[in-house]
Every structure is written in structure tokens, then in C-alpha cells.
Design an enzyme around this catalytic site. Structure first.
Site, PDB file in Angstrom:
ATOM      1  CG  ASN A 188      95.211  74.417   9.058  1.00  0.00           C
ATOM      2  OD1 ASN A 188      96.175  75.090   9.401  1.00  0.00           O
ATOM      3  ND2 ASN A 188      95.325  73.285   8.356  1.00  0.00           N
ATOM      4  CG  ASP A 190      92.473  65.513   8.702  1.00  0.00           C
ATOM      5  OD1 ASP A 190      93.637  65.077   8.649  1.00  0.00           O
ATOM      6  OD2 ASP A 190      91.947  65.934   9.756  1.00  0.00           O
ATOM      7  CE  LYS A 244      84.906  84.062  -8.135  1.00  0.00           C
ATOM      8  NZ  LYS A 244      84.487  85.430  -8.266  1.00  0.00           N
ATOM      9  N   PRO A 294      96.258  61.843   1.916  1.00  0.00           N
ATOM     10  CG  PRO A 294      98.300  62.096   0.826  1.00  0.00           C
ATOM     11  CD  PRO A 294      96.866  62.514   0.756  1.00  0.00           C
ATOM     12  CG  PHE A 317     103.042  68.661  16.940  1.00  0.00           C
ATOM     13  CD1 PHE A 317     104.311  68.327  16.505  1.00  0.00           C
ATOM     14  CD2 PHE A 317     102.889  69.713  17.829  1.00  0.00           C
ATOM     15  CE1 PHE A 317     105.418  69.037  16.944  1.00  0.00           C
ATOM     16  CE2 PHE A 317     103.989  70.435  18.276  1.00  0.00           C
ATOM     17  CZ  PHE A 317     105.257  70.096  17.835  1.00  0.00           C
ATOM     18  CE  LYS A 331      97.633  60.676  12.783  1.00  0.00           C
ATOM     19  NZ  LYS A 331      97.546  61.536  11.598  1.00  0.00           N
TER      20      LYS A 331
END
Ligand code: PMT
Length: 414
Positions: free
Chosen positions: A216, A285, A295, A313, A331, A349
Site C-alpha cells: 500500500n 490484510d 516469476k 494475522p 490507527f 480489537k
């Protein structure tokens, strides 16, 4: 760690009251600041006196209240320049849209604006007004400019307003304002002295084959800023970071990882001595069920490629349910329903605090130099306005330190 009870002893606070309904809270605010040992002097605009009398404020502050620039008697006592030099902080609460506009333009048309112009002390604005007046482009612009000139903007809070509207514009609660004044004057270097903090930062990379991965846009800047400030404030910081070219901040122990599974192992290894865990990393995730050893080849027949992913996890949730559970701060990076999703993550959580990050807004969040956060505990909410990530880190760590201290027993605080 020991916590003093009179945290504002020796501090001189000039409370500037302008004409809004929230002015009625200023008597309690003054009393609470004085309870902490502060010396409070009050200056009121003409319209503030329509909401609360100078006599009330004189009684609670124990000083004559200044109301006029051209009052020879008051000037003979403590003249306006003297008063502006006396203050360690000018707290404008409530600050109306009108006062904010006059500050923005540098007016010296009455005592309060003149004091602000003459003073070199930090000036705090606690806005209080109708939500539409607060959201009006002119007010937003004025606040933005004042913030750039290093005025501190605290609030406003949200909720039901005197006029019946619901939205942003309420002056922050007295408790909140007092806490912020205390935090402002608390010597920051000692705030986290000796505390062990683990911070995760940056992205994780989940390999698909030897040359490709899922990841990301996290740059690591937010987590590194937290690590840097926490170390400056005396904490023992372990920074577990995904791939980023950022240099390791001074006095920080850094552990480099690539994948979520590695981040989990590194995180669990810090438990035991860890007092506070901050999960700022943008953890992937999902990861590939099987990493191809060679490859993945494109073939002329296949127009589509299907990847089979499995869940990674949840690192912070694993830390939060560990028997040596530290104080856990997560966060929540969201593009919609910020508060709802953040609060759901706080609960699911099992976290103590969560910093909700609106990553749909331009100029904040992923890979930008600035950020803005709304921090939730199960009972409280704190706003951190758009600022560079170092400043956001300072404000967030102040909140974390304050909330963390509340969880310690009297014995542990010593
Ligand atoms: O790195 P920057 O470019 O400076 O950007 C900063 C940031 C936007 C990455 C940061 O401010 C931020 O919002 N980090 C959290 C990003 C995220 O992945 O949020 P989330 O809502 O998906 O996860 C919620 C919480 O669970 C986070 O504390 C996350 O670290 C944690 N998590 C998520 C998934 C997982 N498998 N394990 C976790 O521990």
C-alpha cells in the site's frame, strides 16, 4: 512515575472572554485553573459582559477584571502592555467568530485584541459559535491563517448548540481545556521518561513471487514521527517498520521487517517490558496463499489471473489479547464513516485508544507530510487538527501519555 497534583503552579494565564453563551462556563474554568495552582487574570470584551458579569469573574479570579483599553484607573494598576507581558499563555475562551476575524486582521480596536497583538505569549483560541458560522468559509480561512501564525486552536467540540443546531461549534468542555493547558505546560521531555514503547510503521509487503508483492502507499512518515518525538521525550522506543527509505530517528531501536507475519513476530517479541504499543503500520490484510518460487509467467491464452489470498494475522489485536498486554493504541485508516468504523475497531480489537485517520482527504494520511486525526477512547474524543506529522505526533503522544497515566495504579505512578 509520580504525578503532581498542582500542575500549573507559577503559571500566569490571561483568560480572554468574548461574547458568546459559553462565557457562562468561564467562572468554572477559572476556578479549575486556579485549583491547579495557576494565577488567572481575566479580560472581557464588551459583549462578554452581557453573558457573565465582571464581578463574578473578579470573585473567582481574585483580581480586578480588565474591560477597557482607555480606563485610566485600570491602566494605573496593570497597563495593557504590562498585562500582555505578564501572561505565560493567553487563553481566548470562548472565542467568537467576530474575535477570530479581528485577530486575523490584526485589529487593536479594544483591550483584548490589543493584548493579543502586543503579546509574545502563546495564544490559544477555543472557538465557540453557531455551527454554520464556524463552518463558514471566512471563519475557516481566518482559523487556518491564525494556525499558520502559530495560534493554537483547541476545538470546537461537537454536539447540541444553544440555538438547537447539532454540529461543530461548542466550546470544549472545561475539563478538556484544563487538561490541554496542563499538557501544554508539562515539560514534554519527561512525559514519557523511561516508558517502553513499541511502534509499528510503514507498509508491509506480501510477496506473490520473487519480483512482485501486494502493498500500500504508507510511507512510514507518521510512525517515524511518533518514534522520533517519543524518543525525544525520554521513552525507550522500538520501531518495527516495513520497507521505507526513511532514516532511523535518533535514539530509536529499529527493526526492519517485510511481511505482516514478520511484523507480528517482532511485535510479540517486544511484549513483557513494553508499556505502550502503537500500531501505526498499514498492514496488508491478506497475503498470497502460496508464494510462487519462480516469476509468474504471462501466457498468451490467459486474459485473467486469479490469485488466492489468505488473511494475515491481526497484529494489534494479537498484542491486545496477550497476557502481557501493554496499553494499546491503534490507527484506523478510513475513506468513509470514519467515526463508526474507528469505534468498531476500537472495540473489536480490544484497544485503549484509536486514532481515526480520514485518508480520503487530500493532503493528509498516506504518504503526505501532514495529517489530522480524531482520537477515540471508549468514552472520550480528541481532535488533532491538520498539521505536519511531527506536530500531530506530539499532540497524539500527549493524549496517549495522559490516558496511559490514568490506567496506572498509585504504586505504579511512583
Ligand atoms: O505511513 P504514512 O504514509 O505516514 O501514512 C500514515 C498512515 C495513513 C498509514 C497511518 O496514519 C494510519 O492510518 N495507519 C493505519 C493504517 C491501517 O492499516 O489502518 P487499518 O484501519 O487497516 O487498521 C486498523 C489497525 O489495525 C491499525 O492500527 C493497524 O496497524 C492494525 N492492523 C491492521 C491489520 C492487521 N493485519 N494487523 C494490524 O495490526
Amino acid at each position: 512515575m509520580s504525578i503532581a497534583t498542582h500542575l500549573l503552579v507559577g503559571k500566569k494565564i490571561l483568560l480572554g472572554i468574548s461574547g458568546g453563551i459559553a462565557a457562562y462556563k468561564c467562572a468554572e474554568l477559572t476556578r479549575r485553573l486556579k485549583d491547579q495552582g495557576a494565577d488567572v487574570r481575566v479580560v472581557m470584551t464588551k459583549s462578554a459582559q452581557e453573558f457573565i458579569t465582571p464581578l463574578t469573574m473578579q470573585a473567582v479570579s481574585g483580581h480586578m477584571v480588565a474591560t477597557s483599553l482607555l480606563d485610566p484607573q485600570a491602566q494605573a494598576g496593570m497597563g495593557h502592555i504590562e498585562l500582555s507581558k505578564w501572561a505565560d499563555m493567553i487563553l481566548l475562551a470562548p472565542a467568537t467568530a467576530n474575535l477570530i476575524a479581528r485577530l486575523h486582521s490584526g485589529f487593536a480596536d479594544e483591550l483584548l485584541t490589543t493584548l493579543c497583538l502586543a503579546s509574545t505569549a502563546p495564544i490559544v483560541i477555543a472557538p465557540a459559535m453557531n455551527m454554520n458560522m464556524y463552518l463558514a468559509a471566512a471563519t475557516q480561512y481566518n482559523l487556518e491563517i491564525l494556525e499558520k501564525r502559530h495560534f493554537l486552536i483547541w476545538g470546537p467540540g461537537e454536539g447540541i448548540q444553544a440555538c438547537g443546531d447539532i454540529g461543530p461549534g461548542r466550546m470544549l468542555d472545561t475539563d478538556d481545556l484544563v487538561q490541554r493547558v496542563v499538557a501544554f505546560f508539562t515539560p514534554q521531555e519527561s512525559t514519557l521518561q523511561g516508558i517502553n514503547i513499541t511502534i509499528t510503521a510503514g507498509p508491509t509487503q506480501e510477496a506473490l513471487d520473487p519480483v512482485r508483492y501486494i502493498s500500500n502507499h504508507s510511507s512510514g512518515k507518521m510512525g517515524f514521527a511518533l518514534a522520533s518525538v517519543a524518543a525525544q521525550w525520554g521513552a525507550n522506543v522500538t520501531l518495527i517498520s516495513g520497507p521505507t527509505p526513511l532514516p532511523t530517528p535518533p535514539k530509536v531501536r529499529r527493526e526492519k521487517i517485510i511481511s505482516a507475519q514478520q511484523m507480528l513476530t517482532a511485535s510479540l517479541n517486544t511484549l513483557g517490558p513494553c508499556d505502550i504499543f502503537i500500531g501505526c503500520a498499514a498492514v496488508a490484510d491478506y497475503r498470497a496463499k502460496d508464494i510462487c518460487q519462480q516469476k509468474i509467467k504471462k501466457t498468451s491464452q490467459d486474459e485473467e489471473l486469479t490469485l488466492c489470498l489468505v488473511k494475515n494475522p491481526d497484529i494489534i489485536a494479537s498484542v491486545a489479547k496477550h497476557e502481557n498486554r501493554p496499553y494499546c493504541v491503534g490507527f484506523a485508516a478510513e475513506t468513509q464513516s470514519l467515526e463508526q468504523y474507528a469505534k468498531a475497531k476500537l472495540k473489536s480489537k480490544n484497544l485503549d485508544l484509536i486514532a481515526a485517520n480520514d485518508v480520503a482527504k487530500e493532503g493528509q494520511g498516506f504518504n503526505s507530510d501532514q495529517n489530522a486525526l480524531t482520537v477515540f477512547s471508549s468514552r472520550q474524543k480528541f481532535d488533532i487538527k491538520l498539521a505536519d506529522k511531527q506536530e500531530v505526533a506530539r499532540q497524539l503522544l500527549n493524549i496517549i501519555a495522559e490516558q496511559y497515566k490514568k490506567t496506572l495504579t498509585r504504586e505504579q505512578k511512583k
